[in-house]
Write a protein that holds these residues in place. Structure first.
Motif, mmCIF file in Angstrom:
data_model
loop_
_atom_site.group_PDB
_atom_site.id
_atom_site.type_symbol
_atom_site.label_atom_id
_atom_site.label_comp_id
_atom_site.label_asym_id
_atom_site.label_seq_id
_atom_site.Cartn_x
_atom_site.Cartn_y
_atom_site.Cartn_z
ATOM 1 N N ARG A 70 0.830 -1.216 0.000
ATOM 2 C CA ARG A 70 0.000 0.000 0.000
ATOM 3 C C ARG A 70 0.862 1.262 0.000
ATOM 4 N NH1 ARG A 70 -3.043 3.449 3.648
ATOM 5 N NH2 ARG A 70 -5.119 3.845 2.776
ATOM 6 N N THR A 71 1.821 1.332 0.920
ATOM 7 C CA THR A 71 2.694 2.503 0.986
ATOM 8 C C THR A 71 3.550 2.616 -0.272
ATOM 9 O OG1 THR A 71 2.770 2.300 3.398
ATOM 10 C CG2 THR A 71 4.478 3.639 2.359
ATOM 11 N N GLY A 125 -3.399 0.267 5.987
ATOM 12 C CA GLY A 125 -3.326 1.590 6.597
ATOM 13 C C GLY A 125 -3.971 1.667 7.961
ATOM 14 N N HIS A 166 -2.876 6.917 -1.535
ATOM 15 C CA HIS A 166 -3.193 5.699 -0.781
ATOM 16 C C HIS A 166 -4.562 5.146 -1.178
ATOM 17 C CE1 HIS A 166 0.076 7.282 1.756
ATOM 18 N NE2 HIS A 166 0.292 6.016 2.022
#
Length: 231
Positions: free
Chosen positions: A18-19, A202, A37
């Motif tokens: 994700r990052t 997240g 994101h």
């Protein structure tokens, strides 16, 4: 039976997709008002449906690099984002450039000192090889979907990997941060090791949290798993 080989899921378990995808997409999204994101989440949401077409037989096995490009084009169209071909081609391969979680490289090296470690991922071989070289990870073999021609969580993805290794299913342990993946592996006889990754989404709850079981190993990191294995 004790495991003879530890097989690792990659996306979310070993690397922070994700990052990393948000970082890779940030320049293209600058000025669009689209959060990088959120873009990563929406791209990832297309991952399972794309593979399901292969699982169902609607299309033959198609490597993940190709599916990632198709789902990227679909997402850009849905968002009304215009990007030229070089930008699209580069971003489609961003899944080869995902950063490992801070504990992953050292933890994997410690486990590999005692056991063979392989990948059991839906990532194709070229993708996984490029990611490993960038991160400094050494696998004993890159296996998974392209080696078996079957995407997880189909039983053949797990059983085929054990067969390639010449071991019984119970001699192979899947390490994953996803309860659904582990449940499918356990159902066909594999050992299971869960590594918690609370920041994969997240900080949002994992979509398969309800599928948690009492896995053979429960760890808060790959380093913690190495500790439990005596590495």
């Amino acid at each position: 039976m004790e495991p003879k080989v530890f097989a690792f899921d990659i996306f979310g378990t070993v690397v922070d997709w994700r990052t990393s995808i948000a970082r890779e997409a940030a320049a293209m999204l600058a000025g669009t008002g689209i959060d990088p994101h959120a873009f990563a989440d929406q791209w990832r949401a297309r991952y399972q449906p794309a593979m399901q077409a292969c699982r169902s037989g609607a299309r033959p096995y198609t490597r993940l690099d190709v599916l990632n490009r198709e789902t990227l084009d679909d997402l850009l169209a849905a968002l009304g984002c215009d990007a030229d071909e070089p930008t699209r081609a580069n971003l489609a391969l961003a899944w080869r450039r995902l950063d490992p979680w801070p504990d992953a490289v050292a933890g994997l090296a410690r486990i590999r000192a005692r056991f063979p470690i392989v990948t059991l991922s839906n990532g194709n071989i070229a993708l996984t090889m490029a990611m490993a070289r960038r991160a400094g990870i050494t696998w004993d073999a890159v296996l998974g979907a392209e080696a078996t021609g079957i995407y997880k969580p189909m039983p053949g993805a797990y059983l085929g990997t054990a067969a390639i290794l010449g071991i019984a299913p119970g001699e192979l342990c899947l390490v994953a941060a996803h309860h659904s993946d582990l449940a499918a592996a356990r159902a066909v006889g594999l050992k299971t090791a869960y590594v918690a990754r609370p920041m994969e989404y997240g900080g949002a709850p994992a979509p398969d949290a309800h599928m948690a079981q009492d896995w053979d190993w429960l760890a808060v990191s790959i380093e913690d798993l190495a500790d439990q294995l005596g590495g």
